[in-house]
Design a protein around this motif. Structure first.
Motif, PDB file in Angstrom:
ATOM      1  N   ASP A   1     -44.145  -4.182 -57.933  1.00  0.00           N
ATOM      2  CA  ASP A   1     -43.968  -2.728 -57.832  1.00  0.00           C
ATOM      3  C   ASP A   1     -45.043  -1.959 -58.589  1.00  0.00           C
ATOM      4  OD1 ASP A   1     -43.104  -3.553 -60.289  1.00  0.00           O
ATOM      5  OD2 ASP A   1     -41.420  -2.169 -60.394  1.00  0.00           O
ATOM      6  N   THR A   2     -46.168  -2.619 -58.883  1.00  0.00           N
ATOM      7  CA  THR A   2     -47.255  -2.002 -59.638  1.00  0.00           C
ATOM      8  C   THR A   2     -48.518  -1.960 -58.788  1.00  0.00           C
ATOM      9  OG1 THR A   2     -46.316  -2.915 -61.668  1.00  0.00           O
ATOM     10  CG2 THR A   2     -48.573  -2.111 -61.780  1.00  0.00           C
ATOM     11  N   THR A   3     -49.190  -0.824 -58.783  1.00  0.00           N
ATOM     12  CA  THR A   3     -50.461  -0.680 -58.075  1.00  0.00           C
ATOM     13  C   THR A   3     -51.599  -0.852 -59.070  1.00  0.00           C
ATOM     14  OG1 THR A   3     -49.463   0.877 -56.534  1.00  0.00           O
ATOM     15  CG2 THR A   3     -51.863   0.850 -56.641  1.00  0.00           C
ATOM     16  N   PHE A   4     -52.517  -1.763 -58.747  1.00  0.00           N
ATOM     17  CA  PHE A   4     -53.687  -2.016 -59.584  1.00  0.00           C
ATOM     18  C   PHE A   4     -54.922  -1.509 -58.849  1.00  0.00           C
ATOM     19  CE2 PHE A   4     -50.685  -5.263 -60.934  1.00  0.00           C
ATOM     20  CZ  PHE A   4     -50.764  -5.171 -62.312  1.00  0.00           C
ATOM     21  N   VAL A   5     -55.711  -0.705 -59.519  1.00  0.00           N
ATOM     22  CA  VAL A   5     -56.982  -0.203 -59.005  1.00  0.00           C
ATOM     23  C   VAL A   5     -58.036  -0.729 -59.962  1.00  0.00           C
ATOM     24  CG1 VAL A   5     -58.316   1.848 -58.461  1.00  0.00           C
ATOM     25  CG2 VAL A   5     -55.837   1.876 -58.182  1.00  0.00           C
ATOM     26  N   TYR A   6     -59.032  -1.429 -59.427  1.00  0.00           N
ATOM     27  CA  TYR A   6     -59.978  -2.052 -60.347  1.00  0.00           C
ATOM     28  C   TYR A   6     -61.391  -2.025 -59.800  1.00  0.00           C
ATOM     29  CZ  TYR A   6     -59.889  -6.200 -57.372  1.00  0.00           C
ATOM     30  OH  TYR A   6     -59.991  -7.057 -56.313  1.00  0.00           O
ATOM     31  N   THR A   7     -62.314  -2.199 -60.721  1.00  0.00           N
ATOM     32  CA  THR A   7     -63.722  -2.350 -60.401  1.00  0.00           C
ATOM     33  C   THR A   7     -64.308  -3.324 -61.402  1.00  0.00           C
ATOM     34  OG1 THR A   7     -65.800  -1.200 -60.009  1.00  0.00           O
ATOM     35  CG2 THR A   7     -64.435  -0.375 -61.803  1.00  0.00           C
ATOM     36  N   ARG A   8     -65.402  -3.921 -61.042  1.00  0.00           N
ATOM     37  CA  ARG A   8     -66.041  -4.883 -61.940  1.00  0.00           C
ATOM     38  C   ARG A   8     -67.361  -4.310 -62.430  1.00  0.00           C
ATOM     39  NH1 ARG A   8     -67.676 -11.078 -60.480  1.00  0.00           N
ATOM     40  NH2 ARG A   8     -68.912 -11.399 -62.348  1.00  0.00           N
ATOM     41  N   HIS A   9     -67.529  -4.316 -63.741  1.00  0.00           N
ATOM     42  CA  HIS A   9     -68.766  -3.879 -64.382  1.00  0.00           C
ATOM     43  C   HIS A   9     -69.285  -5.034 -65.212  1.00  0.00           C
ATOM     44  CE1 HIS A   9     -68.589   0.342 -63.298  1.00  0.00           C
ATOM     45  NE2 HIS A   9     -67.304   0.347 -63.620  1.00  0.00           N
TER      46      HIS A   9
ATOM     47  N   ILE B   1     -54.725   1.471 -68.729  1.00  0.00           N
ATOM     48  CA  ILE B   1     -56.085   1.025 -68.434  1.00  0.00           C
ATOM     49  C   ILE B   1     -56.290  -0.296 -69.172  1.00  0.00           C
ATOM     50  CG2 ILE B   1     -58.553   1.531 -68.637  1.00  0.00           C
ATOM     51  CD1 ILE B   1     -57.140   3.451 -66.772  1.00  0.00           C
ATOM     52  N   PHE B   2     -56.731  -1.317 -68.441  1.00  0.00           N
ATOM     53  CA  PHE B   2     -57.015  -2.623 -69.027  1.00  0.00           C
ATOM     54  C   PHE B   2     -58.491  -2.935 -68.865  1.00  0.00           C
ATOM     55  CE2 PHE B   2     -52.611  -3.172 -67.481  1.00  0.00           C
ATOM     56  CZ  PHE B   2     -51.991  -3.633 -68.631  1.00  0.00           C
ATOM     57  N   PHE B   3     -59.069  -3.589 -69.848  1.00  0.00           N
ATOM     58  CA  PHE B   3     -60.373  -4.211 -69.732  1.00  0.00           C
ATOM     59  C   PHE B   3     -60.124  -5.709 -69.794  1.00  0.00           C
ATOM     60  CE2 PHE B   3     -61.441  -0.007 -71.100  1.00  0.00           C
ATOM     61  CZ  PHE B   3     -62.632   0.265 -70.456  1.00  0.00           C
ATOM     62  N   VAL B   4     -60.516  -6.425 -68.739  1.00  0.00           N
ATOM     63  CA  VAL B   4     -60.203  -7.840 -68.585  1.00  0.00           C
ATOM     64  C   VAL B   4     -61.505  -8.596 -68.383  1.00  0.00           C
ATOM     65  CG1 VAL B   4     -58.934  -9.506 -67.176  1.00  0.00           C
ATOM     66  CG2 VAL B   4     -58.021  -7.216 -67.507  1.00  0.00           C
ATOM     67  N   ASN B   5     -61.680  -9.733 -69.091  1.00  0.00           N
ATOM     68  CA  ASN B   5     -62.893 -10.522 -68.897  1.00  0.00           C
ATOM     69  C   ASN B   5     -62.776 -11.364 -67.632  1.00  0.00           C
ATOM     70  OD1 ASN B   5     -61.327 -12.755 -69.599  1.00  0.00           O
ATOM     71  ND2 ASN B   5     -62.233 -12.985 -71.616  1.00  0.00           N
ATOM     72  N   LEU B   6     -63.808 -12.132 -67.306  1.00  0.00           N
ATOM     73  CA  LEU B   6     -63.828 -12.890 -66.061  1.00  0.00           C
ATOM     74  C   LEU B   6     -62.815 -14.024 -66.029  1.00  0.00           C
ATOM     75  CD1 LEU B   6     -67.652 -13.055 -65.346  1.00  0.00           C
ATOM     76  CD2 LEU B   6     -65.941 -11.552 -64.331  1.00  0.00           C
ATOM     77  N   LYS B   7     -62.324 -14.444 -67.186  1.00  0.00           N
ATOM     78  CA  LYS B   7     -61.289 -15.477 -67.242  1.00  0.00           C
ATOM     79  C   LYS B   7     -59.896 -14.901 -67.044  1.00  0.00           C
ATOM     80  CE  LYS B   7     -63.858 -18.407 -70.399  1.00  0.00           C
ATOM     81  NZ  LYS B   7     -63.876 -19.016 -71.724  1.00  0.00           N
ATOM     82  N   GLY B   8     -59.780 -13.580 -67.034  1.00  0.00           N
ATOM     83  CA  GLY B   8     -58.492 -12.931 -66.864  1.00  0.00           C
ATOM     84  C   GLY B   8     -57.806 -12.578 -68.161  1.00  0.00           C
ATOM     85  N   GLU B   9     -58.517 -12.706 -69.277  1.00  0.00           N
ATOM     86  CA  GLU B   9     -57.942 -12.385 -70.584  1.00  0.00           C
ATOM     87  C   GLU B   9     -58.120 -10.900 -70.875  1.00  0.00           C
ATOM     88  OE1 GLU B   9     -60.392 -14.929 -72.868  1.00  0.00           O
ATOM     89  OE2 GLU B   9     -59.174 -16.713 -72.475  1.00  0.00           O
ATOM     90  N   GLU B  10     -57.071 -10.282 -71.369  1.00  0.00           N
ATOM     91  CA  GLU B  10     -57.118  -8.867 -71.722  1.00  0.00           C
ATOM     92  C   GLU B  10     -57.982  -8.686 -72.971  1.00  0.00           C
ATOM     93  OE1 GLU B  10     -54.096  -5.569 -73.537  1.00  0.00           O
ATOM     94  OE2 GLU B  10     -53.283  -7.097 -72.216  1.00  0.00           O
TER      95      GLU B  10
END
Length: 84
Positions: free
Chosen positions: A53-61, A5-14
């Motif tokens: 080969d990686t599946t990313f599932v994401y949402t924006r909060h 699980i990653f939390f990423v800001n709007l600039k794409g930084e972890e």
């Protein structure tokens, strides 16, 4: 279930990440940043995307993307329930 699980800001930084399994490298978020955050910032993006080969599932909060990454065949509804 999701491997990471990653939390990423709007600039794409972890901001924060939690690795549940060791099958997703820490550099995987760079592929997500290049594909979704930077390249497609102007349009509607699908909430499930497969990069290499990686599946990313994401949402924006607010100002964060909450991203789940997995290499297995996941139950997408379960992952979305967890992300929300």
């Amino acid at each position: 279930m999701a491997s990471t699980i990653f939390f990423v800001n709007l600039k794409g930084e972890e901001v924060v990440s939690r690795h549940f399994r060791n099958d997703i490298p820490k550099q995987a978020i760079d592929a997500f940043r290049n594909e979704i955050v930077i390249a497609k910032a102007t349009g509607q993006n699908p909430p499930v995307v497969r990069i290499e080969d990686t599946t990313f599932v994401y949402t924006r909060h607010g100002n964060l993307y909450v991203v789940a990454a997995t290499k297995a065949n996941p139950n997408i509804a379960l992952i979305f329930e967890y992300l929300y």
